[in-house]
Structure formats: C-alpha cells, structure tokens
Enzyme design. Structure first.
Site, short mmCIF file in Angstrom:
data_model
loop_
_atom_site.label_atom_id
_atom_site.label_comp_id
_atom_site.label_asym_id
_atom_site.label_seq_id
_atom_site.Cartn_x
_atom_site.Cartn_y
_atom_site.Cartn_z
N ASP A 111 -13.27 42.98 3.02
CA ASP A 111 -12.04 42.10 2.28
C ASP A 111 -11.66 41.46 2.93
OD1 ASP A 111 -11.37 44.25 3.77
OD2 ASP A 111 -9.71 44.81 2.01
N GLU A 176 -9.85 47.64 3.97
CA GLU A 176 -9.06 47.67 4.55
C GLU A 176 -7.97 47.29 4.09
OE1 GLU A 176 -6.36 46.39 8.04
OE2 GLU A 176 -7.64 45.16 6.51
#
Length: 437
Positions: A111, A176
């Site tokens: 991400d 994350e």
C-alpha cells in the site's frame, strides 16, 4: 571478499537492471492507495497476483490468501470497529531450501499513501517514469522499489540455479500505511523465519530499532453561550470556552514532551526521544457561540524501552492520562467537567540486538561489496516490529534511499540504488541461508 558465485549473481542483477526497473514500474501502476477502514478494495489483489505469478513461475510455493477479520480482531493495531480484508490478499512465496540452513524472510508492504495534490506532480504518480537515472511514481521509494528489489533478488537466485540450504520467504502485505493489520495477518498465518529483512527505504543503513506510536484524542468540554454577549461566571451558568480550556492541555503535554527530551529513559543510541505532536484540532460550532467542546488528536511516539510485556505502549498511555488528570484537577471548570481520552490504534516499538546474525551479515555483505553500511534506527514504524514482537522473527530494515522523499510529491528512487539493494539482498540470502552442498 565476494565469492565467485556471489560476483556472478551481482553481475547478473546489474546486467538486467532494466528488468528490475520494469518490475518496480509495474508495481507502481497498480492503484494500492492506503485506505480508511470502510474503503472498497483497489488493485491490491491484482498486484499480489502479479507477484505470485512471477514467483511461482520460478519455483516458489505460493500462499495467496485473504485473511478473515478474526485473524486480527482484538489487536491494538486494529481499529475498534474491526477490519476486513475483502479484495486485499496477503502473499507468502517460499523458495524451499535443501535443508540444514537458516530461513530468511523478505517483507514489504504494497500500500502507498495518497498522491494528492496530483496536479503538483511533474508526471502522473501512477505512470512511472525514469528521468535522469531516477524512477518516479507513487511508491517508488516507499516501498514498491524495495519490494521490486527483494523480489528480483529471489528471482535471479532461482533462475541461476542457486539452491539455498534454508528457506527464503518473500512476503508482501497490505495495510502498513493505515494500520499494520496486513503484517499481523501474516504472523497469524504462520509466516516466520530465523530472521527477516524489511526493505523500507533505510538509505542502506541497517535499522535495528523503531519507535512505537499511540493516537489519543482528548476532548475538552466547554459550555455554549452567545459570543457577543457578556457572560457571568460559569458557576452562575455562564459560558465556558472549550478552546481556551484545551490550550491548558496542549501546554501541559508540550511541557511533558520537553521533559521526555531530557529524561534518561528517553535516550537511545539510534532513535529520537519520545514525542507528543498535536496533529488535529476540532472545536467550535458557530462563529458567534462559545465552543461547547474542543478535541485534540495527538501522534505520540515512544521508545522500545517503554513497551510493556505485550509490546504495547500502555505505560506511556498512563503517563499521558495522568498529565491530563493533573491539569484538570488544577482548573475549577475541568475538575468538575474532566476531559475524556479516546485511544485509537497502537503500533509496537521494536529493537533487535546488534549481535543478531542478520545484522552482522548485512554489514559484512556491504563491506565485501565495497559499500560499507552502518547501524541506525527508524523514528517511525515498520512491519518488522510485528514480525519481531509477535512472530518471533527478528527483523531489520534494509532498503534503498531515501525516507525523506517518501510520501512527497515526485517521490522517486535511483535506479542504481535499486540494483545495489537487489545485489546485497541476494548475497545476504546466500550467506544467511547457506548454499546446498
């Protein structure tokens, strides 16, 4: 010195630099922008399937799975309302060793943060572009470049027929940037190894430690009233300005931060002292009304020394809560109308010993390849803390420069740095896992 085989591997990675750049570029093209808990999936599944296809074609055993809410519910990493993973699978690709060697984990998060303001970018953040030896695009630095380097390192070893003695696991996770839940789901799945390398942009330092963080929101009550009319004392029903009362809290926590910077328990060889940063303030309802409430959200960073037995910052929470209680007790209004604190997620701090074999291995590889490295730490946080704290896998970070360009407009990574990273990761895997006899 590098062995003949290590030189061959490093040379092959350098010769195929264009392939490495194209891999990183392919990852950047996938939209994997970090989410709010209820956001729909973007292209996380497509990216993970792309990596799974590549790694599987080179002999890795593929575990591509979509975690359930139960895998992460109850953890302080996860928002209070829970978190689903629909359309956001995790990936663990394992190159099985011949036996008798140590296992190694390569980890990275897929991400990325938002590209807003997109109009400020020189080129489309999701259309990677190489300019003057640098690859530009959202995630180039943080951390699709690092993922490309670790993936390519594993692929080259497999393609050259380098059989490791221990297992090499390539693990890519979601979330994350928003929660850390992807790494937690991987630990719940049983992803672990004798050591791990997270390819965050460490500028080729070996990050052995990171700070944890807490997100408290402190809500201070006031009493509404007409701002254009004189008000009696609050004890006689007069208005109370919640914003002014909130400044008492802000001042006290600012003094606590100053105290932390001087206290011995907040000193660390590689990390900054803990800090308390007010990041969001909300107060007031109408331009001619005394504000009825004011809330201040803080980002609180804490050192590994302050983690409790579970790895969390509970003692830091209590110190902050006690500071707020003292302020409230000293103010007549707040003593009768105390502030409330709502705690959001907690991400754990971590630290591994400088004597860990993976630390010394990376330092030795850098020296032997002619690029001496050093030990340092990350003031922010990374998924390695989860694997270390909860999975029993001592993890360090090692990746290409530079954290300073992460999350920025025109984020980039140097092509030469991608090559160097892949080279050192491949050699580290050979040395740490050992070679099949």
């Amino acid at each position: 010195m590098l062995s003949e085989l290590e030189q061959r591997v490093a040379g092959e990675i350098a010769r195929r630099a264009d392939e490495l750049v194209e891999l990183a570029s392919a990852l950047i093209r996938f939209d994997t922008e970090a989410r709010e808990p209820d956001d729909p999936a973007r292209e996380e599944a497509a990216l993970q399937e792309h990596l799974a296809g590549r790694l599987g074609a080179r002999g890795a055993e593929i575990d591509l799975w979509e975690p359930t809410r139960d895998d992460v519910d109850g953890s302080r990493l996860v928002p209070a309302g829970g978190l689903g993973f629909e359309g956001r699978p995790q990936l663990a690709a394992t190159f099985r060793g011949a036996g008798g060697g140590r296992s190694l984990l390569f980890n990275g998060h897929i991400d990325v943060v938002s590209s807003i303001p997109r109009e400020a970018w020189t080129s489309d953040p999701n259309e990677p572009e190489v300019r003057h030896g640098k690859l530009y695009g959202r995630g180039a630095c943080d951390m699709k470049g690092g993922i490309a380097a670790m993936t390519f390192a594993a692929e080259v070893l497999a393609e050259l027929g380098v059989r490791l003695a221990g297992d090499l696991v390539v693990c890519t996770v979601t979330d994350e940037e928003s929660t850390g839940a992807g790494g937690l789901a991987a630990v719940a799945r049983g992803v672990r190894a004798d050591a791990g390398i997270v390819t965050e942009p460490s500028s080729f330092d070996v990050w052995t430690s990171c700070r944890g963080s807490l997100i408290p929101t402190i809500t201070v009550p006031g009493r509404p009233g007409h701002a254009g009319v004189g008000q009696p004392d609050w004890r006689e029903g007069g208005a109370v300005n919640a914003i002014e009362k909130a400044t008492l809290i802000i001042g006290a926590l600012g003094r606590l931060q100053d105290e932390w910077r001087e206290r011995s328990d907040h000193q660390h060889p590689y990390l900054s002292p803990g800090d308390l940063v007010p990041v969001i303030v909300r107060g007031g309802e109408w331009t001619v009304s005394y504000p009825a409430s004011c809330s201040i959200t803080y980002h609180v960073a804490y050192l590994p020394e302050h983690a409790d037995e579970g790895g969390w910052g509970s003692s830091v929470e209590e110190e902050i809560a006690e500071c707020v209680r003292r302020v409230a007790a000293a103010d007549p209004w707040l003593a009768e109308n105390p502030p409330t604190i709502e705690w959001a997620t907690d991400v754990p701090s971590t630290e591994v010993s400088e004597d860990e074999p993976i630390v010394q291995m990376l330092l030795a590889v850098g020296a032997d390849i002619g690029r001496p490295r050093r030990i340092s730490g990350m003031d922010s946080w990374h998924d390695g803390a989860t694997f270390t704290r909860f999975g029993g896998t001592p993890c360090v970070c090692f990746g290409p420069p530079d954290l300073k360009v992460a999350h920025t407009v025109d984020e980039h990574v140097a092509v030469d740095d991608l090559v160097e990273c892949a080279q050192e990761l491949a050699i580290a895997a050979m040395r740490f896992c050992g070679l099949a006899s």
